[in-house]
Design a protein around this motif. Structure first.
Motif, short mmCIF file in Angstrom:
data_model
loop_
_atom_site.label_atom_id
_atom_site.label_comp_id
_atom_site.label_asym_id
_atom_site.label_seq_id
_atom_site.Cartn_x
_atom_site.Cartn_y
_atom_site.Cartn_z
N THR A 70 -0.70 2.83 -0.70
CA THR A 70 -1.38 1.53 -0.62
C THR A 70 -2.71 1.55 -1.35
O THR A 70 -3.06 0.62 -2.07
CB THR A 70 -1.68 1.16 0.85
OG1 THR A 70 -0.62 1.61 1.67
CG2 THR A 70 -1.88 -0.31 1.00
N THR A 71 -3.47 2.61 -1.11
CA THR A 71 -4.84 2.63 -1.61
C THR A 71 -4.97 3.29 -2.97
O THR A 71 -5.94 3.06 -3.69
CB THR A 71 -5.75 3.40 -0.65
OG1 THR A 71 -5.32 4.77 -0.60
CG2 THR A 71 -5.68 2.81 0.75
N TYR A 109 -11.99 -3.08 -14.32
CA TYR A 109 -12.31 -3.87 -13.14
C TYR A 109 -13.82 -4.04 -13.08
O TYR A 109 -14.56 -3.07 -13.18
CB TYR A 109 -11.80 -3.10 -11.91
CG TYR A 109 -11.57 -3.94 -10.69
CD1 TYR A 109 -12.50 -3.94 -9.66
CD2 TYR A 109 -10.42 -4.71 -10.55
CE1 TYR A 109 -12.29 -4.69 -8.52
CE2 TYR A 109 -10.21 -5.47 -9.41
CZ TYR A 109 -11.14 -5.46 -8.41
OH TYR A 109 -10.94 -6.21 -7.28
N GLU A 139 -15.89 -0.77 2.06
CA GLU A 139 -14.90 -0.98 3.12
C GLU A 139 -13.88 0.15 3.14
O GLU A 139 -13.48 0.63 4.21
CB GLU A 139 -14.18 -2.30 2.86
CG GLU A 139 -13.93 -3.09 4.12
CD GLU A 139 -13.34 -4.43 3.81
OE1 GLU A 139 -14.12 -5.37 3.65
OE2 GLU A 139 -12.10 -4.51 3.74
N ALA A 140 -13.45 0.54 1.96
CA ALA A 140 -12.45 1.62 1.86
C ALA A 140 -13.02 2.93 2.41
O ALA A 140 -12.35 3.65 3.15
CB ALA A 140 -12.01 1.80 0.42
N ALA A 161 -15.61 -3.83 -1.55
CA ALA A 161 -14.28 -3.23 -1.38
C ALA A 161 -14.39 -1.71 -1.26
O ALA A 161 -13.73 -1.09 -0.42
CB ALA A 161 -13.37 -3.62 -2.53
N TYR A 194 -13.19 5.64 -7.36
CA TYR A 194 -13.06 4.20 -7.56
C TYR A 194 -13.74 3.76 -8.84
O TYR A 194 -13.28 2.84 -9.52
CB TYR A 194 -13.62 3.44 -6.35
CG TYR A 194 -12.69 3.42 -5.16
CD1 TYR A 194 -13.10 3.87 -3.91
CD2 TYR A 194 -11.39 2.97 -5.29
CE1 TYR A 194 -12.24 3.86 -2.83
CE2 TYR A 194 -10.52 2.96 -4.22
CZ TYR A 194 -10.95 3.41 -2.99
OH TYR A 194 -10.08 3.40 -1.92
N TYR A 233 -11.42 4.59 -11.58
CA TYR A 233 -10.29 3.65 -11.48
C TYR A 233 -10.67 2.31 -12.07
O TYR A 233 -9.93 1.71 -12.86
CB TYR A 233 -9.92 3.51 -10.00
CG TYR A 233 -8.68 2.70 -9.73
CD1 TYR A 233 -8.74 1.31 -9.59
CD2 TYR A 233 -7.44 3.32 -9.60
CE1 TYR A 233 -7.60 0.58 -9.34
CE2 TYR A 233 -6.30 2.58 -9.33
CZ TYR A 233 -6.39 1.22 -9.21
OH TYR A 233 -5.25 0.48 -8.96
#
Lengths: 245, 306
Positions: free
Chosen positions: B67-68, B132, B144-145, B141, B123, B126
């Motif tokens: 998912t992550t 992004y 939160e992760a 985000a 991240y 990524y």
């Protein structure tokens, strides 16, 4: 003469000395039982029933969860004799189908990481299918409920169990924070709440998405009335035990 | 009539003594095991809770990888056995300190600096790879992760689910009373003494009877405590516990079974003491009877009627 009367007195006292411990034990036990009945222990009893409700346990289970995979038929004529059969924790007790989003998944009773890996899970403190209240079912977004977000108002969701078939219609699409218990509380109306994690590009989301569905048809397999079940009170919000999906 | 009243008085105070003895046994068990942080900490080793928590976390992060996108290997350092051991011990101590009013907040705040840095780097790479935008939404985000991962680790080491109990309001309800638990047994012991004294006064003419009545009370207390503890153990009732995560299930069931075993032991002790008390009563009665017969023999030559 005096000795004879003393002997007879001693022999008549003997049964008293023998009976007294039994009398005391019976009195104490009765007081304990009466206290249990009369004292207001209902709220404690309710939490204990929920915390220790898994009676599928066998001696061989090591970590505690005993999973029972049943074959649930979608055809009429299952078991039940018109009565709701309360499932046990870890038991597969329903099939959830929504043709509008090509969804068909087994539903396990109880919410647990191991069960969530096998299918959708019903929160053990929510209302059992067939009884009044809110039936709350969740599953992983990256597996069984991957297309749950495609649900639209008016879509039909059907649940098949051994004892009946329950048809719902999506009434409201929902999105809530995982700490918000609004949609997972007990209700007086017969509804079905489906939810999963909101898919997010980066990491886990704290938001949940799903749908609230109204019951449109309840069919028990020999058409008799549904009895009241004492197992779970659907009108009380109790924190669910288990893990997040 | 006097004897009947004395008998009823003995029954009443023996009945009170039954509950006082039961209270003593339960409060001693609660003080020695129930509210004893060292006992709970000992379960960490006996039940391999750290290893179980680690397995749960490994499975969780492996599952979350789909998912992550965060590789499960990123969490290896954060869920090393030594770190989990430290956090688990700190969580248990904090839970009991909170219950006893020694601290005002529940929960530990360990440092996840390494995990934080690794995840931010991941991240960031990524986001760079996929173009992004690293705007406010991106930062939220990522935060939160990271928070969710830390919560997963903290949740796994909270084997007695103190945070869940706190959310349900249970901790707040228990907190005012828990400091009294270690003292309760002293109160019960004093009550035992007072009731025995009253029984003594009721049986002042035949002091050996105090042993009999004490034995009756001990028997009743022992049986009432023994029956449910034996039932709980023989039916393995606590295995019905619905929280099935390995470490929590092991911790809670071991804790409850340990408590049950302690109460069972005290119940058996009560039964043994009951038997001993009756034996003492019997010996005293036998000696008194012997004395009476000897006195009667000595009186015979001068006082016998023909």
């Amino acid at each position: 003469m005096a000795e004879k009367s003393k002997k007879s007195k001693n022999s008549s006292q003997f049964p008293t000395w023998l009976v007294t411990p039994i009398l005391l034990l019976m009195l104490s036990a009765s007081i304990v039982m009466l206290s249990y009945i009369l004292l207001p222990t209902h709220s404690v009893q309710k939490y204990l029933n929920i915390a220790f409700m898994d009676d599928l346990k066998t001696k061989d289970v090591s970590s505690g969860l005993n999973i029972v995979n049943k074959d649930i038929s979608k055809e009429d004529g299952g078991k039940g004799n018109g009565k709701v059969i309360a499932p046990k924790f870890g038991e597969k007790y329903a099939i959830l189908e929504c043709k509008d989003i090509e969804l068909e998944v087994g539903v396990y009773f109880g919410s647990d990481a191991e069960l969530l890996a096998l299918g959708a899970c019903q929160a053990s403190n929510s209302s059992i299918l067939g009884l009044n209240g809110n039936t709350v079912i969740s599953a992983h977004v990256n597996s069984y409920f991957s297309n749950l977000a495609e649900l639209e108002e008016g879509d039909t969701v059907t649940l098949y169990t051994e004892y009946g078939k329950f048809t719902y219609q999506v009434a409201e699409l929902i999105r809530f924070n995982r700490s918000d218990s609004t949609y997972v509380k007990g209700t007086t109306s017969d509804i079905l709440t489906l939810y999963t994690c909101e898919a997010q590009v980066l990491g886990n989301s704290s938001m949940r998405v799903g749908a609230v569905c109204n019951l449109v048809e309840k069919k028990l397999y020999d058409g008799t009335e549904t009895p009241e079940s004492p197992t779970i009170d659907p009108n009380t919000a109790v924190p669910a035990v288990g893990t997040e999906e | 009539m006097k004897k009947a009243l004395a008998y009823i008085g003995n029954v009443i105070f023996s009945l009170l003594l039954v509950f006082s003895i039961m209270g003593t046994c339960v409060s001693v068990a609660a003080a020695n095991k129930g509210m004893n942080v060292e006992y709970c900490l000992s379960l960490m080793d006996s039940e391999n809770l750290v290893e179980k928590a680690q397995n749960t976390l490994k499975a969780h992060f492996a599952e979350q990888e789909n998912t992550t996108g965060v590789p499960a290997t990123m969490f290896e350092n954060a869920i090393a056995a030594e770190k989990l051991d430290e956090m688990m011990e700190a969580t248990i101590r904090n839970g009991f300190d909170y219950l006893n009013g020694n601290v005002e907040t529940l929960g530990i705040k360990p440092s996840f600096a390494g995990l934080d840095a690794d995840m931010r780097l991941f991240y960031s790479s990524y986001a760079d790879m996929y173009g992004y935008a690293k705007d406010e939404a991106y930062e939220n985000a990522v935060d939160e992760a990271i928070a969710a991962s830390e919560q997963s680790i903290l949740g796994a080491v909270d084997v007695f689910r103190f945070s869940m109990l706190d959310d349900a309001g249970v901790m707040k309800k228990v907190r005012p009373y828990s400091p009294w638990v270690p003292r309760a047994w002293k109160g019960c012991l004093i009550l035992d003494g007072v009731l025995l004294l009253i029984l003594l006064l009721l049986n002042v003419k035949k002091l050996r009877q105090i042993w009999y009545w004490a034995g009756c009370s001990l028997l009743s207390a022992g049986v009432i405590l023994l029956v449910p503890t034996v039932w709980l153990k023989s039916t393995e009732w606590f295995d019905r516990f619905t929280v099935k995560s390995e470490q929590t299930f092991a911790a809670v069931t071991a804790y409850l079974y340990g408590l049950t075993d302690t109460v069972k032991l005290y119940a058996i002790l009560c039964l043994v003491l009951a038997v001993l008390a009756w034996i003492v009563c019997g010996i005293c009665a036998y000696r008194a009877e012997k004395k009476r017969k000897a006195a009667k023999k000595n009186r015979k030559p001068s006082g016998e009627n023909r």
